[in-house]
Design an enzyme around this catalytic site. Structure first.
Site, PDB file in Angstrom:
ATOM      1  N   ARG A  77       0.868  -1.207   0.140  1.00  0.00           N
ATOM      2  CA  ARG A  77      -0.088  -0.071  -0.091  1.00  0.00           C
ATOM      3  C   ARG A  77       0.785   1.164   0.378  1.00  0.00           C
ATOM      4  NH1 ARG A  77      -4.694   0.874   4.465  1.00  0.00           N
ATOM      5  NH2 ARG A  77      -5.220  -1.306   3.529  1.00  0.00           N
ATOM      6  N   HIS A  83      -8.325  -3.398  -8.051  1.00  0.00           N
ATOM      7  CA  HIS A  83      -8.032  -2.683  -6.563  1.00  0.00           C
ATOM      8  C   HIS A  83      -9.386  -2.344  -5.832  1.00  0.00           C
ATOM      9  CE1 HIS A  83      -4.966  -0.335  -4.220  1.00  0.00           C
ATOM     10  NE2 HIS A  83      -5.929   0.563  -4.110  1.00  0.00           N
ATOM     11  N   TYR A 102     -17.203  13.947 -14.762  1.00  0.00           N
ATOM     12  CA  TYR A 102     -16.986  15.045 -15.847  1.00  0.00           C
ATOM     13  C   TYR A 102     -15.586  14.970 -16.425  1.00  0.00           C
ATOM     14  CZ  TYR A 102     -21.014  16.883 -13.110  1.00  0.00           C
ATOM     15  OH  TYR A 102     -21.973  17.173 -12.403  1.00  0.00           O
TER      16      TYR A 102
END
Length: 761
Positions: A38, A84, A128
């Protein structure tokens, strides 16, 4: 009847284990997962798993630099669905950072739409925005289809993902990384690719190269936001040698580049008539421009930087922060130094080269060891690619040999296919073909027969045999491997060279001149003020020295308590009867248009405490401090200044004892006069009063009843002077003081005739 087959008892699965060992085992698993999967980047490709999966998903979606953009939501959906399994917000935030050219020195994602800005504003929602890979990302992933790296199953076992990316782009140092794991962290700045390549080439040429030689070509960080690294080369070198250190980064004062292409680093913009302003064109890495401007504006509002008049943000695509000085006489260097000291225009980057090596083991590596490990990894990838290519060549050569045989015996091959029930077996037996060769011939279409030209087939075979020979030599020769790696690195250097827009160094390395020692108080403009403190603790400062007995306005129920003349450059000492002293800057007092502000909003005076004195601080000055019980001592003014709002405890008090008198001692004074409530007067030498930093002091006058009424310091030769009653303003002088001159601590005798009845000097 009871059942012969009993259900298993769920309590049989309970394991009795000590809580501490069970907790430590589980926490260790979590810690290792956080460290290796991580938070820490892999040395070989410089990526954390989330970034690697993002780029892999975009590659699978064919979001190449030359292809059309796709919605970010599509990318995020694929990443969290296939590779993931974490929150979409965290994945999108990671993707946004890869596209920000002020966060990454060499962006790996090209964004279209609102991807945030250097002010710290967030990107638009992923529905967007659109994205695709950059050329740099493609270089980082180059060779994924050439057997260069291992592929591992995804979290649900339905798909595969690469363990690392095999590309030659040195992403770890080029783009840096930061992360916090369990018990360890990493913080790697970005660097210039040209310098990374040059240092790597030095290391390949001479594995025993000294760290100092590497630092001759590897100069230090190259941040995406530019700026100036102001530490000495020795400090920078030491940080990279150990893998840990601290590097100072400053913003750049500049009005642009001159005709010669060099930065005009003074940053002074002439306005005519002697007026000027400073322009900041670059800010330190990871500093939000809006927060920096807020910091500077707060300094102006709080009068902590009185030589600065205004700050304006005139930025467009380029940063342009304009700083307007208070007057044209302000020293520009003093203004710069004060901004470095008081704002984030100068920050420290904590270097921590903590990475996962090829064995997934975390460790802090120095520059040389890090480059060595990276070179080993790249040579391993080169060997893997070569072996994979050899396998492909062998497979193709096998087919080419079959095609040549088929060409030479084309009529017989056609006859076998037309007449035999098992043509494959017959062909294999008659021409000595392998199963794969025979299968390939049988699978050929008729239109492919025209391609079976012997010359073309033999030419391709000869080219493959030559390539095979070169690859075998490469695999057998470490020297050839190093030469090949150097050739590839030089090609990369050309693409990211200092003459290219992306490769040009942005951060200057320039050791700063020694810090100028200056007192911030020296920047305050000196102006006369009259300080007024009311009985209820409201304080203000009127401009100029107005009469101290003037008609000042107070709130209803309030009235005058103290008034004094001072300068805006003065520090004011405020004494409370609990023995604590507080410090106020005269320049920070509110104006006298209103009633002022409560002094308790500026310093933390106890609600029960009463203010007994306020006076300007003087360097090397002395005060005589006394309590109502007649004890006192001399204090140095320098020792009374308080650094915090809580003030400084000076006079030790207890129930019934309080500080009541604070008198400034004139340099020429040599005696002390003390009078008690019992109207007894004593005069003794000032030298008998000890100089203390803190305490109760010594007995100045002894009383049977009551306490001290007043005290004053004087010069013995001048006598005792007091003001006569009424409005005449006349004074009386008693020259002969011998009747009252005694040792400190005496009871004393009645004062001279005509001494005021209120027992006040």
């Amino acid at each position: 009847m009871p059942s012969t087959t009993s259900e298993p008892d769920p309590f049989d699965a309970i394991v009795d284990a000590p809580f501490d060992s069970a907790l430590s085992e589980r926490y260790l698993v979590y810690a290792l997962s956080t460290i290796t999967a991580r938070s820490l980047p892999d040395l070989r490709d410089g990526l954390k798993p989330v970034h690697r999966r993002l780029l892999w998903a975009m590659r699978q979606l064919k979001l190449n630099p030359t292809d059309a953009f796709k919605k970010s939501a599509r990318v995020v959906g694929d990443v969290i669905g296939k590779y993931h399994p974490h929150g979409d917000a965290s994945v999108y935030d990671a993707m946004v950072r890869l596209a920000q050219d002020w966060s990454l020195r060499y962006p790996l994602v090209e964004g279209q739409g609102n991807f945030g800005n250097v002010d710290g504003d967030n990107a638009a929602a992923y529905r967007y925005t659109e994205a695709r890979l950059t050329r740099t990302a493609m270089l980082l992933m180059a060779g994924l289809d050439e057997g260069t790296v291992a592929f591992v199953p995804t979290y649900n076992g339905e798909d595969e993902e690469p363990e690392i990316f095999p590309g030659l782009f040195p992403n770890l140092l080029a783009n840096g990384a930061s992360g916090i794991a369990v018990g360890m962290a990493t913080n790697i700045p970005s660097h210039n690719v040209t310098e990374i390549v040059d240092a790597t080439l030095l290391l390949i040429e001479n594995p025993a190269v000294e760290h100092a030689q590497l630092m001759e070509v590897f100069h230090g960080p190259d941040f995406p936001t530019g700026g100036v690294v102001v530490d000495s080369p020795a400090v920078i070198s030491a940080a990279y040698e150990s893998g840990r250190g601290s590097i100072r980064v400053r913003g750049r004062f500049s009005t642009g580049k001159g005709e010669d292409g060099a930065w005009e680093d003074t940053g002074i913009e002439k306005l005519g008539s002697g007026q000027w302003q400073l322009v900041v064109s670059e800010i330190p890495y990871m500093v939000q421009k809006s927060k920096l401007i807020e910091q500077i504006a707060a300094l102006i509002a709080d009068k902590k930087l009185p030589i600065l008049e205004d700050v304006r943000d005139e930025s467009d695509e380029a940063i342009r922060i304009v700083l307007v000085p208070k007057s044209r006489n302000v020293d520009p260097e003093l203004l710069k130094e004060s901004l470095y000291r008081l704002t984030d225009l100068e920050t420290r980057f904590g270097l921590n080269l903590n990475v996962l090596d090829a064995h997934r083991t975390p460790g802090v590596l120095g520059l040389k060891l890090l480059l060595q490990e990276w070179v080993i990894a790249q040579i391993d990838i080169l060997l893997r690619r070569s072996r994979h290519r050899l396998e492909k060549i062998a497979a193709r050569l096998e087919l080419l040999e079959g095609y040549i045989i088929a060409y030479l015996n084309l009529d017989r091959i056609i006859e076998i296919i037309r007449t035999e029930d098992e043509p494959k077996t017959v062909m294999m037996a008659e021409f000595g073909l392998t199963d794969r060769q025979a299968e390939a011939i049988l699978n050929m279409r008729l239109r492919s027969l025209r391609k079976l030209e012997e010359m073309e087939l033999r030419k391709e075979r000869d080219e493959l045999l030559a390539e095979k020979e070169e690859l075998e030599k490469l695999l057998d020769s470490p020297a050839r491997q190093r030469t090949r790696l150097k050739r590839d690195l030089n090609a990369l250097r050309k693409e990211y060279g200092p003459e290219t827009a992306l490769g040009r160094r942005r951060t200057s390395i320039a050791e700063a001149a020694p810090t100028r020692e200056f007192n911030m108080d020296a920047m305050i403009e000196k102006e006369p003020v009259t300080v007024i403190l009311s009985a209820k603790g409201w304080i203000r400062a009127a401009k100029g020295h107005v009469p101290l007995d003037g008609d000042f306005k107070f709130k209803e129920g309030d009235g005058p308590a103290f008034a004094l003349h001072a300068q805006t450059t003065d520090k004011l000492l405020v004494a409370a009867d609990n023995g604590r002293f507080y410090t106020l800057g005269a320049d920070k007092l509110p104006g006298a248009r209103g009633f002022g502000e409560p002094i308790r909003t500026m310093v933390d005076i106890d609600p029960e405490a009463q203010i007994v004195a306020i006076l300007p601080w003087k360097a090397k000055g002395q005060l005589l401090l006394a309590s109502n019980t007649g004890r006192g001592f001399t204090a140095e003014m320098d020792e009374l200044l308080a650094e915090t709002r809580k003030g400084r405890g000076v006079v030790s008090t207890k129930p019934g004892v309080r500080l009541t008198h604070v008198r400034e001692i004139a340099p020429e004074h040599d005696h002390v006069a003390v009078i008690g409530d019992n109207r007894k007067l004593v005069i003794f030498a000032l030298s008998e009063v000890p100089i203390l930093a803190k305490g109760q002091g010594v007995t100045l006058q002894r009383y049977k009843d009551g306490g001290m009424a007043d005290l004053v310091t004087l010069r013995f030769e001048d006598g005792l002077i007091w003001t006569m009653g009424g409005e005449s303003g006349r004074v009386r002088v008693e020259k002969d003081l011998l009747p009252w001159k005694v040792a400190r601590g005496a009871a004393g005798r009645l004062p001279p005739n005509g001494f005021p009845r209120d027992n006040k000097f």
